[in-house]
Each structure stands twice: as structure tokens, then as C-alpha cells.
Design an enzyme around this catalytic site. Structure first.
Site, PDB file in Angstrom:
ATOM      1  CB  CYS A  74     -12.833 -38.240  -5.329  1.00  0.00           C
ATOM      2  SG  CYS A  74     -13.865 -39.884  -5.329  1.00  0.00           S
ATOM      3  CB  CYS A  77     -11.995 -41.127  -7.505  1.00  0.00           C
ATOM      4  SG  CYS A  77     -13.667 -40.171  -7.604  1.00  0.00           S
TER       5      CYS A  77
END
Ligand code: ZN
Length: 152
Positions: A74, A77
Site C-alpha cells: 500500500c 500507507c
């Protein structure tokens, strides 16, 4: 002795429960674990190592725990990771910051119904009190957490 005047802090190294006076923490004391000697606060988020570790950290201590649900794949993230670390330095010792890898611990992500990451969930006494999805900078994380603690 007033019980509310002390915090129960879960050692992130060995899991032991440590009592510390809230006033001393607020004044800048950084206690060590009475069992293993590890610092109870490092100024950095701690990684949840297992479901049991997550459970213990979020339900046995008195401090609220801010959990960052993330994954290696991700991008957003990863972009938020340094902001989350900076927020840990600002929010400790009033809040414990924890990172939860949703690939490593899918049971926990499933239990909380995580649909998008990054998602932050603030937990106190084993109970979710607030959640927010999407990237935030360190100041926003701090403000959001403090506002949620006022409400929750
Ligand atoms: Zn310890």
C-alpha cells in the site's frame, strides 16, 4: 491512593503489566519495565507481533492505543509511515501507537472490518472509540486523536 492517578502500561518487549503514576508520565518520566528492563516508551510506534500481542496491548493496559492498519503493498500507507512515527513522538506517553500489518494479521483486520488502508483506529479498554481512513500528516493524527479522546 486514587486509582485513576496511575496508568497500567503493557511492556512492548515482554508483555508485563507495569504501573506508573500518571503525573510522573505527564512530567516527562520515561519508566522501564520492572520485569525485563526495556523502556516502556521509545517514541516510535510498536508493531503488533501476533493476535495475542495485539489483544494484550489493546485490552490489558489503561492507555488508549492508536492502531495503524497498513500493508507492504500500500503506497499511501508507506507515505504515511514517517508521519505516524512523528505522531508517536508527540502523543506518547498518553497514547500507545501501534502498527498492524493487515497481511500478517488478517484475523484482526477482519474483526475490525477494515475495507481500505491506511485506517487508524483508536482503542481504549479493548473497545473502538474512533476510526479514520486515509493518509494524514503527523499534526492531523495528533489533533484527530486528541479530539477523539475528549469525546470517547
Ligand atoms: Zn518487559
Amino acid at each position: 491512593m486514587n486509582d485513576t492517578a496511575s496508568e497500567t502500561i503493557v511492556c512492548t518487549a515482554c508483555g508485563a503489566l507495569n504501573k506508573a503514576p500518571a503525573a510522573k508520565l505527564a512530567a516527562g518520566a520515561r519508566p522501564k519495565c520492572g520485569k525485563c528492563g526495556a523502556p516502556l516508551f521509545s517514541g516510535e510506534p510498536v508493531a503488533a507481533r501476533s493476535v495475542a500481542d495485539f489483544e494484550r496491548q489493546t485490552s490489558k493496559g489503561t492507555l488508549p492505543v492508536l492502531v495503524d492498519f497498513w500493508a507492504e503493498w500500500c503506497g499511501p500507507c508507506k507515505a504515511m509511515a514517517p508521519q505516524f512515527s512523528a505522531a508517536a513522538a508527540m502523543l506518547e506517553p498518553g497514547v500507545r501507537l501501534m502498527k498492524l500489518d493487515t497481511e500478517a494479521l488478517p484475523e484482526v483486520a477482519g474483526r475490525f472490518g477494515i475495507r481500505s488502508i491506511p485506517t487508524l483506529i483508536l482503542i481504549r479498554g479493548g473497545r473502538e472509540i474512533a476510526r479514520q481512513s486515509g493518509v494524514m500528516d503527523a499534526q492531523s493524527i495528533k489533533r484527530w486523536t486528541e479530539a477523539a479522546m475528549q469525546r470517547g
